[in-house]
Write an enzyme that holds these catalytic residues in place. Sequence first.
Site, PDB file in Angstrom:
ATOM      1  N   HIS A 159      54.812  -3.119 -24.094  1.00  0.00           N
ATOM      2  CA  HIS A 159      54.113  -1.886 -24.489  1.00  0.00           C
ATOM      3  C   HIS A 159      55.075  -0.716 -24.711  1.00  0.00           C
ATOM      4  O   HIS A 159      54.723   0.265 -25.340  1.00  0.00           O
ATOM      5  CB  HIS A 159      52.989  -1.536 -23.504  1.00  0.00           C
ATOM      6  CG  HIS A 159      53.444  -0.900 -22.235  1.00  0.00           C
ATOM      7  ND1 HIS A 159      53.912  -1.609 -21.176  1.00  0.00           N
ATOM      8  CD2 HIS A 159      53.493   0.406 -21.860  1.00  0.00           C
ATOM      9  CE1 HIS A 159      54.233  -0.783 -20.200  1.00  0.00           C
ATOM     10  NE2 HIS A 159      53.989   0.457 -20.587  1.00  0.00           N
ATOM     11  N   LYS A 164      55.344   2.927 -27.711  1.00  0.00           N
ATOM     12  CA  LYS A 164      55.438   4.360 -27.382  1.00  0.00           C
ATOM     13  C   LYS A 164      56.039   5.124 -28.560  1.00  0.00           C
ATOM     14  O   LYS A 164      57.017   4.672 -29.159  1.00  0.00           O
ATOM     15  CB  LYS A 164      56.305   4.559 -26.135  1.00  0.00           C
ATOM     16  CG  LYS A 164      55.639   4.029 -24.863  1.00  0.00           C
ATOM     17  CD  LYS A 164      56.432   4.400 -23.632  1.00  0.00           C
ATOM     18  CE  LYS A 164      55.900   3.685 -22.415  1.00  0.00           C
ATOM     19  NZ  LYS A 164      54.908   4.405 -21.657  1.00  0.00           N
ATOM     20  N   HIS A 212      61.281  -4.070 -20.751  1.00  0.00           N
ATOM     21  CA  HIS A 212      61.277  -2.690 -21.251  1.00  0.00           C
ATOM     22  C   HIS A 212      62.696  -2.111 -21.396  1.00  0.00           C
ATOM     23  O   HIS A 212      63.039  -1.552 -22.437  1.00  0.00           O
ATOM     24  CB  HIS A 212      60.471  -1.780 -20.328  1.00  0.00           C
ATOM     25  CG  HIS A 212      59.079  -2.255 -20.065  1.00  0.00           C
ATOM     26  ND1 HIS A 212      58.324  -2.908 -21.009  1.00  0.00           N
ATOM     27  CD2 HIS A 212      58.281  -2.171 -18.960  1.00  0.00           C
ATOM     28  CE1 HIS A 212      57.127  -3.200 -20.502  1.00  0.00           C
ATOM     29  NE2 HIS A 212      57.083  -2.777 -19.260  1.00  0.00           N
TER      30      HIS A 212
HETATM   31  C1  BG6 Z   1      54.522  -2.358 -16.698  1.00  0.00           C
HETATM   32  C2  BG6 Z   1      54.986  -2.796 -15.332  1.00  0.00           C
HETATM   33  O1  BG6 Z   1      54.961  -3.269 -17.675  1.00  0.00           O
HETATM   34  O2  BG6 Z   1      55.053  -1.083 -16.984  1.00  0.00           O
HETATM   35  C3  BG6 Z   1      54.569  -1.780 -14.278  1.00  0.00           C
HETATM   36  O3  BG6 Z   1      54.428  -4.061 -15.025  1.00  0.00           O
HETATM   37  C4  BG6 Z   1      55.035  -0.405 -14.661  1.00  0.00           C
HETATM   38  O4  BG6 Z   1      55.084  -2.142 -12.998  1.00  0.00           O
HETATM   39  C5  BG6 Z   1      54.627  -0.058 -16.095  1.00  0.00           C
HETATM   40  O5  BG6 Z   1      54.469   0.535 -13.757  1.00  0.00           O
HETATM   41  C6  BG6 Z   1      55.273   1.231 -16.551  1.00  0.00           C
HETATM   42  O6  BG6 Z   1      54.744   1.582 -17.791  1.00  0.00           O
HETATM   43  P1  BG6 Z   1      54.614   3.111 -18.213  1.00  0.00           P
HETATM   44  O7  BG6 Z   1      54.125   3.064 -19.606  1.00  0.00           O
HETATM   45  O8  BG6 Z   1      53.659   3.722 -17.253  1.00  0.00           O
HETATM   46  O9  BG6 Z   1      56.000   3.686 -18.069  1.00  0.00           O
END
Ligand code: BG6
Length: 486
Positions: free
Chosen positions: A175, A179, A237
Site C-alpha cells: 500500500h 501513497k 515498504h
Molecule cells: C502495514 C503493516 O503494512 O503497514 C503495519 O503491517 C503498519 O504493521 C502499517 O502499521 C503502516 O502503514 P501506514 O500507511 O499507516 O504507514
Amino acid sequence: MAITDFDLVLFGGGGDLASRKLIPALYSMHRSKGIPAGARILAVGRHERTNDEFRESVNQSARPHIPAESITGELWEGFLARFDYVSMDANTPETYRALAKSLRDDANLTRVFYLATPPSLFATICNNLAASGLATPNSRVVLEKPLGRDLKSAKQINAEVGRVFNETQIFRIDHYLGKEAVQNMLALRFGNILFEPLWRREWISDVQITIAEEIGVGNRMGYYENSGALRDMLQNHLLQLLCIVAMEPPLTVTPDAVRDEKLKVLRSLKRFTPTTLAQNVVRGQYRAGHVGGVAVPSYRNEPGADPDSRTETFVAVKAEIDTWRWAGVPFYLRTGKRMADQLAEIVVRFKSLPHSIFTQPASSFQPNSLVIRLQPDEGLHLNLMAKTPGDGMRLKPVDLELDFRESFKTPRMEAYQRLLMDVLRGQLTLFMRSDELEAAWEWVEPILEFWEQDENAPIPYTAGTWGPAAASALIGRDGLQWREEA
Ligand code: BG6
C-alpha cells in the site's frame, strides 16, 4: 480511464483490513460516482450471515473508519445495497458453488478476487476458483501482504497462484506504492531537470529512509509475533521506497518498464554475510515507556505476546547498492513501533562544500538535503544555506518548504482507494511483480537466517524513543546522525 462494470469478491470481507481500509475506500469511490451503477461487492466469510446482517456489520465496523461528514443517509444506503454476503469455507471446493451462483456470468464484466486472508489460503483459494471454473480470463486476483514469510514460501505462493492466473492478472499489494507522496517521487525525479544530474554518488553522500510509528501492534499480535518489523515493513515498504529513490529512469511509466528498473535495484543490493550483518543490521524490541505522554507496556507484556518473545519491533539497516550510480553511497533504512513520533520520510543528503570562500570554514556549512515527507504531512523540504540578514556575511541553514496540501487543493486519495481503482482498471504499475517480490526476499533472507541462529535477543529500547542506541551507532560510525537526532 473509467472503471467498467465489475463483481468484486472480498475474501476476508468481514475482517479487520476490509473494515479499516477496503470498505472505506470503496465508499469513497461510490460517493464520487467512481463505481458503475450495477457493480457489486460480494463479501465472503465463514460465518453464516444474511445480507442484511452483513450490511449491519459494515455499519458497525467500517463506518467508524469513514469521515462522518462524508456520509449522508441516501448515499450510505445505496452503498450498503451493493453488498451481498456469501457464507463459505474457502478450504472446501463444494462451497464455491454458492459463490458461483452469486457471480454474474458475463465475459464483459471484470471479476476481481481480493484475498484479504492469511497467505496460507492463497493457493487453496486460487485452486478452488480454478476448479470451479470461476477464474476466467477476465478475472484478477489481489494478494494482500504478507506475501510469504521467506524466499521459499514466497516462491511457492508465486508458483501456485501463477498456475491459475497469469502475471497480468495478479495484483500484489504494497500500500506504500499507493501513497501520493511515493508517486510524487517519480514526478520529482523524472518531471524535473534539476535533480537528475545530481542524483548519483558524485553529489549525494547518503540517503535515510525512516518509517517510524507511535502505535504498537494493537490486536494483531497473532500475526506480528510470527512476523516482526523485518517481514512486516522492511522487506516490502522500505525496500519499495528505496527502489523508487534509487532506480534508473524507466523508459515509460508502463508497468513492466517501472518494475524492470525496481528489480535491477533489488538485484544490485549488496548481499550481507554473517560478518557484515553483525555490523550493519540492528534489531530492537520496545520496553515500557511513554508515547505521546501516555504510558505503554513493554512489547512482551502486550496482550497475547510471548513473555520471552524475540520478535523485533524495530530494525535499522545500512544497505548499499552496487551500481555505477550508487557505489559507496549508504542507504540507511529504519522502522519501528512505539517510537518517538509518527513519521515517514526520505532524506537525501548531498555532499559537503569542497571549499569555503567565506570566513566560516567549509566544515561549518550544513550540507544541502532534500527531505521528502510521506507522513504525517506530505511535502518537500530543501535545506539550503543563506546569508543571515544584516551586517557581515554569516551563512545559516534555511528551509524551502512545499506542503502538498497547500499547493494542491484537490482532495487527497487514500492509498487503498488509488490501488483498488488501479486493480479495477487493470493498471499494474503500482503493484509488485513476482520477480520483484522474490528479489526482495532474497536480499532479506540472510538476515532472517542470521537472527534465527543468533543467541542475542533484540536490543531493548524504551517506548517513545528513536530506537536502541545501537541504531544511532550504526550511522554514527560513518560520522552521521539520523535526521531527528541531529
Ligand atoms: C502495514 C503493516 O503494512 O503497514 C503495519 O503491517 C503498519 O504493521 C502499517 O502499521 C503502516 O502503514 P501506514 O500507511 O499507516 O504507514
